[in-house]
Design a protein around this motif. Structure first.
Motif, PDB file in Angstrom:
ATOM      1  N   PRO A 279      -5.592  12.464   0.464  1.00  0.00           N
ATOM      2  CA  PRO A 279      -4.621  11.707  -0.344  1.00  0.00           C
ATOM      3  C   PRO A 279      -5.213  10.450  -0.966  1.00  0.00           C
ATOM      4  O   PRO A 279      -6.103   9.805  -0.417  1.00  0.00           O
ATOM      5  N   ARG A 280      -4.676  10.131  -2.135  1.00  0.00           N
ATOM      6  CA  ARG A 280      -4.974   8.846  -2.759  1.00  0.00           C
ATOM      7  C   ARG A 280      -4.006   7.799  -2.225  1.00  0.00           C
ATOM      8  O   ARG A 280      -2.917   8.122  -1.759  1.00  0.00           O
ATOM      9  N   TYR A 281      -4.417   6.580  -2.318  1.00  0.00           N
ATOM     10  CA  TYR A 281      -3.500   5.481  -2.038  1.00  0.00           C
ATOM     11  C   TYR A 281      -3.652   4.438  -3.137  1.00  0.00           C
ATOM     12  O   TYR A 281      -4.702   4.330  -3.771  1.00  0.00           O
ATOM     13  N   GLU A 282      -2.566   3.732  -3.375  1.00  0.00           N
ATOM     14  CA  GLU A 282      -2.573   2.643  -4.353  1.00  0.00           C
ATOM     15  C   GLU A 282      -2.223   1.342  -3.663  1.00  0.00           C
ATOM     16  O   GLU A 282      -1.356   1.308  -2.783  1.00  0.00           O
ATOM     17  N   VAL A 283      -2.907   0.300  -4.070  1.00  0.00           N
ATOM     18  CA  VAL A 283      -2.613  -1.043  -3.575  1.00  0.00           C
ATOM     19  C   VAL A 283      -2.058  -1.852  -4.745  1.00  0.00           C
ATOM     20  O   VAL A 283      -2.716  -1.995  -5.783  1.00  0.00           O
ATOM     21  N   HIS A 284      -0.833  -2.340  -4.595  1.00  0.00           N
ATOM     22  CA  HIS A 284      -0.168  -3.128  -5.635  1.00  0.00           C
ATOM     23  C   HIS A 284      -0.132  -4.582  -5.191  1.00  0.00           C
ATOM     24  O   HIS A 284       0.397  -4.907  -4.119  1.00  0.00           O
ATOM     25  N   VAL A 285      -0.691  -5.443  -6.029  1.00  0.00           N
ATOM     26  CA  VAL A 285      -0.745  -6.870  -5.728  1.00  0.00           C
ATOM     27  C   VAL A 285       0.403  -7.565  -6.449  1.00  0.00           C
ATOM     28  O   VAL A 285       0.805  -7.161  -7.546  1.00  0.00           O
TER      29      VAL A 285
ATOM     30  N   VAL B  30       0.862  -1.190   0.000  1.00  0.00           N
ATOM     31  CA  VAL B  30       0.000   0.000   0.000  1.00  0.00           C
ATOM     32  C   VAL B  30       0.894   1.233   0.000  1.00  0.00           C
ATOM     33  O   VAL B  30       1.765   1.385   0.860  1.00  0.00           O
ATOM     34  N   VAL B  31       0.668   2.107  -0.978  1.00  0.00           N
ATOM     35  CA  VAL B  31       1.417   3.348  -1.123  1.00  0.00           C
ATOM     36  C   VAL B  31       0.440   4.510  -1.029  1.00  0.00           C
ATOM     37  O   VAL B  31      -0.537   4.566  -1.797  1.00  0.00           O
ATOM     38  N   MET B  32       0.669   5.417  -0.094  1.00  0.00           N
ATOM     39  CA  MET B  32      -0.168   6.614   0.010  1.00  0.00           C
ATOM     40  C   MET B  32       0.568   7.796  -0.606  1.00  0.00           C
ATOM     41  O   MET B  32       1.719   8.070  -0.254  1.00  0.00           O
ATOM     42  N   TRP B  33      -0.098   8.496  -1.508  1.00  0.00           N
ATOM     43  CA  TRP B  33       0.513   9.637  -2.189  1.00  0.00           C
ATOM     44  C   TRP B  33       0.234  10.909  -1.403  1.00  0.00           C
ATOM     45  O   TRP B  33      -0.922  11.341  -1.289  1.00  0.00           O
ATOM     46  N   ILE B  34       1.278  11.513  -0.868  1.00  0.00           N
ATOM     47  CA  ILE B  34       1.177  12.805  -0.191  1.00  0.00           C
ATOM     48  C   ILE B  34       1.436  13.887  -1.230  1.00  0.00           C
ATOM     49  O   ILE B  34       2.540  14.002  -1.761  1.00  0.00           O
ATOM     50  N   GLN B  35       0.410  14.687  -1.527  1.00  0.00           N
ATOM     51  CA  GLN B  35       0.544  15.787  -2.482  1.00  0.00           C
ATOM     52  C   GLN B  35       0.586  17.092  -1.681  1.00  0.00           C
ATOM     53  O   GLN B  35      -0.453  17.616  -1.274  1.00  0.00           O
TER      54      GLN B  35
END
Length: 638
Positions: free
Chosen positions: A350-356, A282-287
């Protein structure tokens, strides 16, 4: 270490002052203003409206040779500001400073009030030195009018075979704008540097506004990039919120996801960030939403309900975009645990991305966690009048294809417990299953598998789909504040592709009102009508939509809903009428609702407006790439 700026008040709405200070065009003007003041040698500050402290959060006013600070309000006399005891402005004649800075916009009248107090030769400057050009203002008479700062941030990436697209339409013409708005855009790279700047005019009333990362890259001859897109819509009417859908997609079907606007007001806290499964990152994008850097140790994460806050040991430059690996701070965290974001008002939602590990990924967002709400004893007391009261509706997608799951997410600091239940309805509005969560404690994170619940209770979905509603249930005690939220996760049975979205509860479809509910976009409550925007995926993608008709108390037996198809220029192509049963839902696809000829006429960049003047609907939209990849998010209205 939170910024001392006012961004949003539930009572007053969004604040424009911090936007005026931090606008990308204003920041260099502020630097010039400070250079001029520095060159004067000595400075006095007059702070009639209490704006100096916020200004200092962005700009180094305290580094000037400040001789005195003056105020207008007697209540402020004797306080400390810029390290000095504040004086009443009537003492200004005794000042030996060469310059006076008035920390206010539209300062001419304020200066006129004190002109007789100015020492001979004193030079007066104000924040008007950092105003945007008049051509960018909707209301030139009142600089801090919210309509002058209809701004938002988008996440834009074109790298490693992944692309992004921001989609909305001109809804301001329908709200009274004299002409279609113009949009001023600046793209920042991940370090906060400027990659591109441009201005586009929406070509016709109601036309689409589309920013495609591939087109931006070609237009400005850019390499791969990941960063923030600052959007400022000029010439708006009535509505200063810039809403949009954000799609992420790839060169193959393993990357397909969507979310929506960033919510334009930086917050102290966000919540609902899911911990990864064993096979996920899980990556959270801090803008960073401001022109000043986020200091190391200023923002952090903690597991929900825990006081163990772990901070980001990294300086994030102004307008930079930083990928925070959740595992870097919490390697032990695992789904269904969830994390709270200590944001310090430095960035928008913030958005977050989940990479499987199998290569699939998805994007979603966390939500604003309120820190100004107490528990409200009026919510259980209103049940005899408002029935189910606050409802949080979400799809149960066709069970033969998808699995649907629910994860309640505490979303205010007052929520020490969550007394809730989940009710499942089929498409006709009949209750078919119910789950009692009991009184969840703040630190409890649970996942409810709706498909498993239906199997356990022997429930059938005759129409293959339905919806679930989270509602308050006080049978086990507990308290409520009306800010009930949940994450909803959907898994494709055969491909394993996942989409998730989150939202909060509202009171739906009752004529009685309670604390601004049922919410209305266009006026005072109750909000009893629908206007939803459905962006359509371009070929080869199909679009799906799941419309829900929730009702806190019994309302009209069926909706009277119109689906209007528009092309990219805002020209209506076709209409369809549908009727959804009260407490029911409808799951449909663009390719089935409108015939091939109408879809051909609509073309690329088309959209649908969902309108109903008889009831308030709630909707979810997504796109499908064949039968293996899909995305889903809730829709926005205006």
């Amino acid at each position: 270490m939170a910024l001392k700026i006012e961004t949003f008040s539930n009572a007053k709405g969004g604040n424009s002052f911090f936007k005026a200070l931090g606008h990308p065009l204003s920041a260099p003007l502020a630097a010039t203003l400070l250079d001029r003041l520095r060159g004067m040698g000595s400075v006095a500050v007059y702070d009639p409206l209490g704006m100096a402290e916020s200004f200092c959060e962005f700009y180094a006013l305290a580094e000037l040779n400040i001789r005195a600070v003056y105020v207008q309000r007697l209540e402020d006399v004797g306080k400390t500001l810029l390290g000095m005891r504040v004086q009443p402005v009537v003492e200004l004649p005794q000042s030996d400073a060469r310059a006076l800075l008035v920390t206010a916009f539209d300062a001419a009248r304020l200066v006129d009030h004190i002109r007789h107090l100015l020492p001979a030769g004193m030079v007066v400057m104000s924040l008007d030195e950092m105003r945007l050009p008049d051509a960018m203002l909707t209301n030139r008479q009142r600089y801090l009018d919210p309509l002058n700062f209809a701004t938002n941030f988008g996440f834009l990436r074109d790298a490693a075979g992944q692309h992004t697209r921001i989609v909305t339409c001109d809804y301001w013409s329908g709200l009274g704008a004299a002409r279609p708005p113009t949009v001023w855009l600046r793209l920042f790279d991940s370090a906060g540097g400027v990659l591109a700047e441009w201005q586009d005019t929406i070509p016709a009333p109601g036309a689409s506004l589309i920013v495609d990362s591939r087109e931006v890259r070609r237009r400005f001859n850019l390499g791969e990039f990941t960063g923030s897109l600052f959007m400022h819509v000029l010439g708006v009417a009535r509505h200063d919120v810039v809403k949009y859908a954000l799609d992420t997609f790839g060169d193959d079907e393993t990357v397909l996801s969507c979310t929506h606007d960033a919510n334009a007001w930086p917050s102290d806290l966000f919540a609902g960030l899911p911990a990864p499964r064993d096979n996920e990152r899980v990556v959270m994008w801090i803008q960073n939403s401001h022109p000043v850097a986020i200091p190391a140790g200023a923002v952090g994460l903690n597991l929900m309900g825990s006081d163990d806050i772990r901070y980001v040991d990294q300086v994030i430059p102004g307008f930079a975009c930083y990928a925070l690996e959740v595992a870097a701070l919490f390697p032990e965290a695992r789904w269904p645990q969830q994390l709270e974001v200590q944001a310090g008002r430095y960035f928008v939602r913030p958005r977050y991305e989940v990479h499987v590990k199998n290569g699939r990924s998805r994007i979603a967002h966390v939500n604003v966690e309120r820190n100004d709400l107490p528990a409200d004893p009026g919510i259980p007391a209103m049940a005899p009048y408002l029935g189910k009261g606050y409802i949080l509706p979400a799809p149960v997608l066709p069970v033969a294809i998808w699995r649907s799951a629910v994860q309640p997410t505490p979303m205010s600091t007052a929520q020490h417990d969550l007394p809730i239940a989940a009710i499942v309805y089929d498409a006709s509005g009949v209750e078919i299953a119910r789950h009692d969560f009991g009184c969840l404690q703040r630190s409890e994170s649970v996942e409810l598998d709706i498909n498993a619940l239906l199997t356990e209770q022997g429930a059938k979905l005759p129409s293959r789909s339905g919806h679930v509603e989270l509602v308050y249930d006080f049978s086990h005690g507990g308290s409520a504040d009306g800010w009930l939220h949940s994450l909803f996760r959907y898994t494709h049975n055969s491909s394993g592709h996942i989409a998730e979205t989150s939202f909060g509860a509202h009171v739906f479809n009752t004529v009685l009102t309670y604390k601004n509910e049922p919410q209305s976009y266009a006026g005072a409550p109750p909000g009893l009508s629908t206007r939803l925007f459905l962006r359509l995926g371009d070929a080869p993608l199909d679009t799906m939509c799941h419309l829900i008709y929730p009702a806190s108390t019994p309302w009209h037996a069926h909706s009277d809903t119109t689906l209007s198809l528009f092309n990219r220029l805002g020209e209506e192509i076709a209409q369809r009428k549908i009727a959804i049963p009260c407490s029911g839902s409808l799951h449909w696809r663009y390719s089935e609702m409108f015939d091939a000829e109408h879809r051909r006429q609509a073309g690329q960049g088309a959209y649908i407006i969902i309108r109903d003047v008889t009831c308030r609907l709630f909707g979810y939209h997504g796109t499908l790439h064949g039968e293996q990849a899909f995305c889903l998010d809730h829709m926005f209205g205006f």
